[in-house]
Design a protein around this motif. Sequence first.
Motif, PDB file in Angstrom:
ATOM      1  N   GLY A  20     -37.098 -32.531  49.648  1.00  0.00           N
ATOM      2  CA  GLY A  20     -36.153 -32.608  50.760  1.00  0.00           C
ATOM      3  C   GLY A  20     -36.852 -32.586  52.103  1.00  0.00           C
ATOM      4  N   GLN A  21     -37.921 -31.816  52.198  1.00  0.00           N
ATOM      5  CA  GLN A  21     -38.674 -31.751  53.454  1.00  0.00           C
ATOM      6  C   GLN A  21     -39.375 -33.074  53.740  1.00  0.00           C
ATOM      7  N   ILE A  22     -39.846 -33.750  52.693  1.00  0.00           N
ATOM      8  CA  ILE A  22     -40.452 -35.069  52.880  1.00  0.00           C
ATOM      9  C   ILE A  22     -39.418 -36.051  53.407  1.00  0.00           C
ATOM     10  N   LEU A  23     -38.241 -36.067  52.783  1.00  0.00           N
ATOM     11  CA  LEU A  23     -37.186 -36.980  53.237  1.00  0.00           C
ATOM     12  C   LEU A  23     -36.782 -36.676  54.674  1.00  0.00           C
ATOM     13  N   ASN A  24     -36.661 -35.401  55.018  1.00  0.00           N
ATOM     14  CA  ASN A  24     -36.311 -35.030  56.389  1.00  0.00           C
ATOM     15  C   ASN A  24     -37.399 -35.464  57.367  1.00  0.00           C
ATOM     16  N   PHE A  25     -38.664 -35.291  56.992  1.00  0.00           N
ATOM     17  CA  PHE A  25     -39.774 -35.717  57.850  1.00  0.00           C
ATOM     18  C   PHE A  25     -39.693 -37.220  58.109  1.00  0.00           C
ATOM     19  N   LEU A  26     -39.472 -38.001  57.038  1.00  0.00           N
ATOM     20  CA  LEU A  26     -39.393 -39.453  57.201  1.00  0.00           C
ATOM     21  C   LEU A  26     -38.187 -39.861  58.037  1.00  0.00           C
ATOM     22  N   LYS A  27     -37.101 -39.111  57.922  1.00  0.00           N
ATOM     23  CA  LYS A  27     -35.903 -39.422  58.686  1.00  0.00           C
ATOM     24  C   LYS A  27     -36.083 -39.095  60.170  1.00  0.00           C
TER      25      LYS A  27
END
Length: 90
Positions: A20-27
């Motif tokens: 989830g943190q990876i997806l948030n970073f990319l977003k």
Amino acid sequence: MSDAKQEILSIKRDSNNIDGQILNFLKTSPISPGSTLADAVMVTLKAHWLPLVLYSLGVRGEKLRTPTIWALHQLEAQARLIRRLCEIDT
């Protein structure tokens, strides 16, 4: 006129874990101005898989060479960025 077939991918991950943190970073940190999370995911997938997909489809020679060089450049640039930002000497 018929609509083109579309592949749909939905990824949901708990924001408290690393996925989830990876997806948030990319977003929240787009790879280029105006890019979206979907754009970042697709660039990542293409860098990792485009040459292999094309090869599996029977693409050879010069038609395979250019996208393969592009993918390798993307992956090598990412490796350099990770080394630099994480202060890793290899």
